[in-house]
Design an enzyme around this catalytic site. Structure first.
Site, mmCIF file in Angstrom:
data_model
loop_
_atom_site.group_PDB
_atom_site.id
_atom_site.type_symbol
_atom_site.label_atom_id
_atom_site.label_comp_id
_atom_site.label_asym_id
_atom_site.label_seq_id
_atom_site.Cartn_x
_atom_site.Cartn_y
_atom_site.Cartn_z
ATOM 1 N N PRO A 123 0.597 -1.243 -0.111
ATOM 2 C CA PRO A 123 0.036 -0.132 0.108
ATOM 3 C C PRO A 123 0.814 1.277 0.095
ATOM 4 O O PRO A 123 1.844 1.365 0.872
ATOM 5 C CB PRO A 123 -0.900 0.184 1.124
ATOM 6 C CG PRO A 123 -0.909 -1.434 1.512
ATOM 7 C CD PRO A 123 0.389 -2.204 1.266
ATOM 8 N N GLU A 124 0.504 2.076 -0.919
ATOM 9 C CA GLU A 124 1.150 3.374 -0.930
ATOM 10 C C GLU A 124 0.450 4.385 -0.666
ATOM 11 O O GLU A 124 -0.667 4.420 0.011
ATOM 12 C CB GLU A 124 1.848 3.546 -2.487
ATOM 13 C CG GLU A 124 2.803 2.543 -2.877
ATOM 14 C CD GLU A 124 4.143 2.486 -1.883
ATOM 15 O OE1 GLU A 124 4.501 3.573 -1.555
ATOM 16 O OE2 GLU A 124 5.035 1.581 -2.103
ATOM 17 N N ARG A 127 21.996 14.224 -7.500
ATOM 18 C CA ARG A 127 22.109 12.769 -7.351
ATOM 19 C C ARG A 127 22.210 12.260 -9.019
ATOM 20 O O ARG A 127 21.826 12.626 -9.914
ATOM 21 C CB ARG A 127 20.576 12.266 -7.166
ATOM 22 C CG ARG A 127 20.396 12.530 -5.483
ATOM 23 C CD ARG A 127 18.806 12.158 -5.137
ATOM 24 N NE ARG A 127 18.686 12.109 -3.758
ATOM 25 C CZ ARG A 127 18.418 13.332 -2.868
ATOM 26 N NH1 ARG A 127 18.732 14.618 -3.783
ATOM 27 N NH2 ARG A 127 18.326 12.942 -1.551
ATOM 28 N N HIS A 155 -5.182 -14.179 10.387
ATOM 29 C CA HIS A 155 -4.375 -13.015 10.142
ATOM 30 C C HIS A 155 -4.753 -11.656 10.887
ATOM 31 O O HIS A 155 -4.021 -10.552 10.547
ATOM 32 C CB HIS A 155 -3.863 -12.882 8.551
ATOM 33 C CG HIS A 155 -3.018 -14.058 8.134
ATOM 34 N ND1 HIS A 155 -1.959 -14.613 8.738
ATOM 35 C CD2 HIS A 155 -3.349 -14.843 7.086
ATOM 36 C CE1 HIS A 155 -1.551 -15.760 7.974
ATOM 37 N NE2 HIS A 155 -2.512 -15.857 7.011
ATOM 38 N N ARG A 215 1.353 -10.816 6.182
ATOM 39 C CA ARG A 215 2.788 -10.919 6.214
ATOM 40 C C ARG A 215 3.434 -10.321 7.327
ATOM 41 O O ARG A 215 4.713 -10.663 7.793
ATOM 42 C CB ARG A 215 3.373 -10.372 4.987
ATOM 43 C CG ARG A 215 3.119 -11.125 3.613
ATOM 44 C CD ARG A 215 3.741 -10.462 2.324
ATOM 45 N NE ARG A 215 3.361 -11.025 1.232
ATOM 46 C CZ ARG A 215 3.509 -10.694 0.193
ATOM 47 N NH1 ARG A 215 4.819 -9.854 -0.114
ATOM 48 N NH2 ARG A 215 3.161 -11.186 -1.026
#
Length: 270
Positions: A2-3, A151, A91, A110
């Site tokens: 999830p972002e 960078r 879970h 997880r």
């Protein structure tokens, strides 16, 4: 994982039902997440009303007065409302019970997520060094160009660096670079100010569209209501290797950068 759009969608789904509600109890079935759930989590938060629910990057910040609960969904986590009589599944690791009977449940197969607390958000090590939010005025062409000039890494890696800008995950980085007409392997320091202006605008555009679509549901992510996100149905390049570009019909290419797949159109992204 999830972002930003998925976390923001989660926040927007939780806020109407939880703001102002008093937390009565926390049930921790499995404290072994990415970092152990603090033993004193309930004693720090129980009995307090939820004053605010905000987001910093991919972290949800539950404001209980002087104490803030930090929640990260990790790779597979989701926060969902459940019925009080609904039995916990394998879970389902943590429940929050509020004074009106609302039950919030964390599911994380997880166990890469996190549930922590802090009395100083600005100094917490997970939050103190994050870059600006991409949907705020602090993230603009001037800022992005200055970051890129320092960078040598590929631009896709740079915009996925949370110390540069938060919340631009793999899907959204590929899509933003397509809309900006920039190849993902381009060295960041080669980008001109106009190119950075296009990219900053594209990131805002893509993330805003993703939030409107409820995020992207590829594996485990769902809304707090259990519904799926649909942004993956709108992508122009992500996960479309070999398929024709929706703009020019050139086959989309796939490369690997930093162990993650990147997708681009060789004609539109020059």
């Amino acid at each position: 994982m999830p972002e930003l759009p998925e976390v923001e969608t989660t926040r927007l789904g939780l806020l109407p039902r939880l703001k102002g509600r008093v937390l009565k109890r926390i049930v921790v079935r499995n404290p072994r997440l990415r970092w152990p759930v603090p033993d004193d989590l309930e004693s720090q938060l129980a009995g307090r009303p939820l004053d605010s629910l905000s987001r910093r990057g991919k972290y949800l910040l539950f404001g209980f007065g002087s104490v803030t609960q930090i929640v990260h969904l990790g790779m597979s986590g989701s926060l969902r409302f459940a019925e009080a009589a609904e039995p916990a599944a394998l879970h389902d690791h943590i429940d929050w019970l509020f004074d009106d009977g609302t039950l919030l449940r964390l599911r994380d197969p997880r166990r890469f997520g996190a549930v922590l607390w802090t009395d100083d958000v600005t100094r917490h090590p997970l939050l103190a060094h994050l870059g600006p939010e991409p949907l705020t005025p602090a993230f603009d062409a001037v800022y992005l160009h200055a970051q890129c000039q320092r960078r040598t890494a590929a631009i896709k890696q740079v915009i996925m660096d949370a110390q540069v800008v938060v919340g631009v995950g793999n899907i959204y980085a590929s899509e933003s670079l397509f809309h900006a007409g920039i190849r993902p392997g381009t060295a960041a320091r080669r980008l001109s100010r106009p190119a950075c202006a296009r990219l900053a605008a594209a990131i805002r555009q893509v993330l805003t569209a993703a939030i409107a679509a409820g995020g992207s549901s590829l594996r485990d992510y769902v809304h707090s209501s259990g519904e799926l996100g649909y942004f993956q149905l709108q992508t122009r390049v992500y996960d479309r290797a070999g398929l024709p570009c929706k703009t020019c019909a050139t086959p989309i290419r796939r490369i690997v950068q930093g162990q993650r797949a990147s997708f681009y159109c060789p004609a539109c992204q020059r």
